[in-house]
Scaffold this motif. Structure first.
Motif, PDB file in Angstrom:
ATOM      1  N   GLU A   1       5.001   2.833  -4.619  1.00 24.09           N
ATOM      2  CA  GLU A   1       5.583   2.774  -3.274  1.00 24.09           C
ATOM      3  C   GLU A   1       6.481   3.976  -2.988  1.00 24.09           C
ATOM      4  O   GLU A   1       6.283   4.675  -1.981  1.00 24.09           O
ATOM      5  CB  GLU A   1       6.343   1.455  -3.085  1.00 24.09           C
ATOM      6  CG  GLU A   1       6.669   1.136  -1.636  1.00 24.09           C
ATOM      7  CD  GLU A   1       7.970   1.775  -1.137  1.00 24.09           C
ATOM      8  OE1 GLU A   1       8.231   1.731   0.078  1.00 24.09           O
ATOM      9  OE2 GLU A   1       8.736   2.327  -1.967  1.00 24.09           O
TER      10      GLU A   1
ATOM     11  N   SER B   1       4.456   7.092  -2.624  1.00 21.85           N
ATOM     12  CA  SER B   1       3.776   7.130  -1.328  1.00 21.85           C
ATOM     13  C   SER B   1       4.699   7.669  -0.242  1.00 21.85           C
ATOM     14  O   SER B   1       4.263   8.415   0.643  1.00 21.85           O
ATOM     15  CB  SER B   1       3.296   5.728  -0.944  1.00 21.85           C
ATOM     16  OG  SER B   1       2.358   5.231  -1.866  1.00 21.85           O
TER      17      SER B   1
ATOM     18  N   CYS C   1      -0.384  -3.111   7.447  1.00 21.53           N
ATOM     19  CA  CYS C   1      -0.470  -1.924   6.612  1.00 21.53           C
ATOM     20  C   CYS C   1      -1.871  -1.339   6.710  1.00 21.53           C
ATOM     21  O   CYS C   1      -2.825  -2.031   7.052  1.00 21.53           O
ATOM     22  CB  CYS C   1      -0.128  -2.242   5.165  1.00 21.53           C
ATOM     23  SG  CYS C   1      -1.228  -3.408   4.344  1.00 21.53           S
TER      24      CYS C   1
ATOM     25  N   ARG D   1      -3.587  -3.604  -4.019  1.00 23.75           N
ATOM     26  CA  ARG D   1      -4.394  -2.484  -4.497  1.00 23.75           C
ATOM     27  C   ARG D   1      -4.622  -2.660  -6.003  1.00 23.75           C
ATOM     28  O   ARG D   1      -3.686  -2.505  -6.794  1.00 23.75           O
ATOM     29  CB  ARG D   1      -3.686  -1.133  -4.256  1.00 23.75           C
ATOM     30  CG  ARG D   1      -3.350  -0.835  -2.816  1.00 23.75           C
ATOM     31  CD  ARG D   1      -4.616  -0.592  -1.988  1.00 23.75           C
ATOM     32  NE  ARG D   1      -4.297  -0.043  -0.676  1.00 23.75           N
ATOM     33  CZ  ARG D   1      -3.984  -0.781   0.398  1.00 23.75           C
ATOM     34  NH1 ARG D   1      -3.957  -2.116   0.296  1.00 23.75           N
ATOM     35  NH2 ARG D   1      -3.700  -0.202   1.547  1.00 23.75           N
TER      36      ARG D   1
ATOM     37  N   HIS E   1       1.393  -3.279  -1.266  1.00 27.37           N
ATOM     38  CA  HIS E   1       1.891  -2.591  -0.074  1.00 27.37           C
ATOM     39  C   HIS E   1       2.930  -3.510   0.565  1.00 27.37           C
ATOM     40  O   HIS E   1       2.636  -4.650   0.896  1.00 27.37           O
ATOM     41  CB  HIS E   1       0.749  -2.325   0.897  1.00 27.37           C
ATOM     42  CG  HIS E   1       1.063  -1.299   1.934  1.00 27.37           C
ATOM     43  ND1 HIS E   1       2.176  -1.376   2.754  1.00 27.37           N
ATOM     44  CD2 HIS E   1       0.408  -0.150   2.294  1.00 27.37           C
ATOM     45  CE1 HIS E   1       2.184  -0.332   3.558  1.00 27.37           C
ATOM     46  NE2 HIS E   1       1.140   0.436   3.306  1.00 27.37           N
TER      47      HIS E   1
ATOM     48  N   GLN F   1      -2.745  -6.392   1.368  1.00 24.94           N
ATOM     49  CA  GLN F   1      -1.586  -5.696   0.811  1.00 24.94           C
ATOM     50  C   GLN F   1      -1.792  -5.295  -0.653  1.00 24.94           C
ATOM     51  O   GLN F   1      -0.982  -4.543  -1.200  1.00 24.94           O
ATOM     52  CB  GLN F   1      -0.340  -6.577   0.901  1.00 24.94           C
ATOM     53  CG  GLN F   1       0.147  -6.820   2.321  1.00 24.94           C
ATOM     54  CD  GLN F   1       1.339  -7.749   2.356  1.00 24.94           C
ATOM     55  OE1 GLN F   1       1.195  -8.948   2.592  1.00 24.94           O
ATOM     56  NE2 GLN F   1       2.517  -7.211   2.095  1.00 24.94           N
TER      57      GLN F   1
ATOM     58  N   TYR G   1       8.637  -5.859   6.342  1.00 24.66           N
ATOM     59  CA  TYR G   1       8.696  -5.071   5.115  1.00 24.66           C
ATOM     60  C   TYR G   1       9.386  -5.924   4.071  1.00 24.66           C
ATOM     61  O   TYR G   1      10.442  -6.511   4.336  1.00 24.66           O
ATOM     62  CB  TYR G   1       9.480  -3.767   5.341  1.00 24.66           C
ATOM     63  CG  TYR G   1       8.961  -2.587   4.566  1.00 24.66           C
ATOM     64  CD1 TYR G   1       7.820  -1.908   4.973  1.00 24.66           C
ATOM     65  CD2 TYR G   1       9.611  -2.133   3.419  1.00 24.66           C
ATOM     66  CE1 TYR G   1       7.337  -0.808   4.279  1.00 24.66           C
ATOM     67  CE2 TYR G   1       9.141  -1.026   2.718  1.00 24.66           C
ATOM     68  CZ  TYR G   1       8.006  -0.366   3.153  1.00 24.66           C
ATOM     69  OH  TYR G   1       7.530   0.724   2.458  1.00 24.66           O
TER      70      TYR G   1
ATOM     71  N   HIS H   1       2.531   2.271  10.253  1.00 23.86           N
ATOM     72  CA  HIS H   1       3.879   2.202   9.689  1.00 23.86           C
ATOM     73  C   HIS H   1       4.961   2.406  10.742  1.00 23.86           C
ATOM     74  O   HIS H   1       6.143   2.138  10.480  1.00 23.86           O
ATOM     75  CB  HIS H   1       4.039   3.260   8.582  1.00 23.86           C
ATOM     76  CG  HIS H   1       3.953   4.665   9.064  1.00 23.86           C
ATOM     77  ND1 HIS H   1       2.841   5.171   9.700  1.00 23.86           N
ATOM     78  CD2 HIS H   1       4.849   5.686   9.019  1.00 23.86           C
ATOM     79  CE1 HIS H   1       3.047   6.435  10.020  1.00 23.86           C
ATOM     80  NE2 HIS H   1       4.265   6.768   9.618  1.00 23.86           N
TER      81      HIS H   1
ATOM     82  N   LEU I   1      -0.825   5.155  -0.140  1.00 22.19           N
ATOM     83  CA  LEU I   1      -0.683   4.322  -1.333  1.00 22.19           C
ATOM     84  C   LEU I   1      -1.826   4.534  -2.329  1.00 22.19           C
ATOM     85  O   LEU I   1      -1.593   4.629  -3.544  1.00 22.19           O
ATOM     86  CB  LEU I   1      -0.586   2.846  -0.943  1.00 22.19           C
ATOM     87  CG  LEU I   1      -0.280   1.869  -2.085  1.00 22.19           C
ATOM     88  CD1 LEU I   1       1.014   2.227  -2.797  1.00 22.19           C
ATOM     89  CD2 LEU I   1      -0.219   0.431  -1.563  1.00 22.19           C
ATOM     90  N   ASP I   2      -3.051   4.633  -1.849  1.00 24.03           N
ATOM     91  CA  ASP I   2      -4.179   4.822  -2.760  1.00 24.03           C
ATOM     92  C   ASP I   2      -4.096   6.174  -3.467  1.00 24.03           C
ATOM     93  O   ASP I   2      -4.391   6.284  -4.660  1.00 24.03           O
ATOM     94  CB  ASP I   2      -5.502   4.706  -1.994  1.00 24.03           C
ATOM     95  CG  ASP I   2      -5.707   3.318  -1.415  1.00 24.03           C
ATOM     96  OD1 ASP I   2      -5.831   2.376  -2.213  1.00 24.03           O
ATOM     97  OD2 ASP I   2      -5.718   3.182  -0.185  1.00 24.03           O
TER      98      ASP I   2
END
Length: 345
Positions: free
Chosen positions: A152, A155, A93, A137, A88, A135, A111, A105, A293-294
């Motif tokens: 990314e 997402s 986040c 995953r 991420h 950050q 970023y 966000h 994101l997940d």
């Protein structure tokens, strides 16, 4: 280590930088793939992205995946070394597993690969990147890193479609602009239950990509194709062009919705607000992503067709050629850098 660094407008180099060691609470990730985004192209070409100007050397890249290399002594809940991970790019986040909107966000933060902060927030087009455990995953077994690099930008597309809410299910949708974010918007719409998806663009190559991930109809506007007026329940503007937004407002039916997903130029832009008023259009903006994101990772693991969005792969040493390819929408969709030279990854 090697990294892709922008020093100013039209000045992108592959530099040698010190290898970072993780702080006690940090994690070092060996980056394997990085996707070139429109913001990276703006930094490389113009020396700035919107209002954010490069004032010091900046490592580019925020669409990155890799393998955990080293874990700091105080990094709680960090994946073990050797774990493939997506990253991420934002701090703060949303935590892993959270599905309800957090709004993080939209809060001030950093970023990866951004000149919006002083000093700049260095990015992920580097062989080793230090991040925080939250950050990371871990990737599901069987998801190739080359496809996972889309997590990314996918997402971002999923977040935009989420902004449309219940309007999407069963809807007739136009996606204006079939570049990487437009193609991923097509996929997000498909997975969200859209009834019919039409993609429009000025180039044939991106339209073929959009068709491969869910567009039932494609329209090449440069070859005489036209878009029906007031014919779509939902229109997604994904080109980031004022003319495309104007066309989107025209294409939306009365009572319909328009999502501005593409990044428009900074400053005032001419918009036919009389059309918005007369049709009672719901117009929404979308900024990066929040909790998606997940979901993006899970969908990438389940849908192999999404890998068609990755059109070109370049070694890190060929970064300048990679940026030229990414800037040519007539022949490329998502162009990625193979950052790690380790053949085991």
């Amino acid at each position: 280590m090697k990294a892709v660094v922008v020093h100013g407008a039209k000045d992108v180099r592959v530099d040698e930088l010190p290898v970072p060691s993780p702080a006690p609470g940090g994690v070092a990730v060996r980056i394997v793939y990085g996707g070139i985004c429109g913001s990276d192209l703006h930094y490389a070409t113009d020396g700035q992205n919107g209002p954010y100007r490069v004032t010091e050397p900046l490592v580019l890249g925020h669409e990155v995946v890799g393998v955990v290399a080293e874990v700091g002594a105080e990094a709680a809940n960090a994946p073990a070394p050797g774990t493939p991970v997506a990253i991420h790019p934002a701090t703060p986040c949303a935590p892993a597993g959270v599905t309800e909107a957090t709004g993080l966000h939209l809060q001030p933060g950093t970023y990866l690969g951004s000149a919006s902060t002083r000093p700049h927030t260095q990015g992920g087009f580097a062989e080793i990147l230090e991040v925080l455990p939250r950050q990371l995953r871990p990737l599901p077994e069987g998801l190739p890193l080359r496809r996972a690099v889309l997590a990314e930008p996918f997402s971002v597309a999923l977040h935009g479609v989420r902004r449309l809410g219940k309007r999407v299910r069963g809807a007739r949708v136009l996606v204006s602009g079939a570049g990487p974010i437009g193609a991923l918007a097509v996929a997000a719409l498909k997975h969200s239950g859209a009834g019919e998806i039409v993609a429009a663009d000025l180039q044939e190559f991106p339209l073929k990509v959009a068709a491969s991930v869910g567009a039932g109809t494609t329209v090449n506007l440069a070859e005489g194709g036209t878009i029906e007026e007031s014919a779509f329940d939902v229109v997604v503007e994904a080109a980031g062009a004022v003319a495309s937004l104007t066309a989107a407002l025209t294409a939306a039916r009365p009572g319909g919705a328009v999502l501005q997903l593409g990044m428009l130029p900074s400053g005032p832009v001419p918009v036919a607000m009389s059309t918005v008023l007369a049709k009672e259009l719901a117009v929404s903006g979308s900024q990066r992503f929040d909790v998606e994101l997940d979901e993006a990772i899970a969908l990438l693991a389940a849908d192999e067709s999404l890998e068609t969005v990755v059109s070109h792969e370049f070694d890190l040493a060929d970064a300048v050629a990679a940026f030229a390819c990414a800037a040519d929408s007539a022949r490329s969709s998502k162009t990625v850098l193979r950052v790690s030279a380790d053949p085991q990854l």
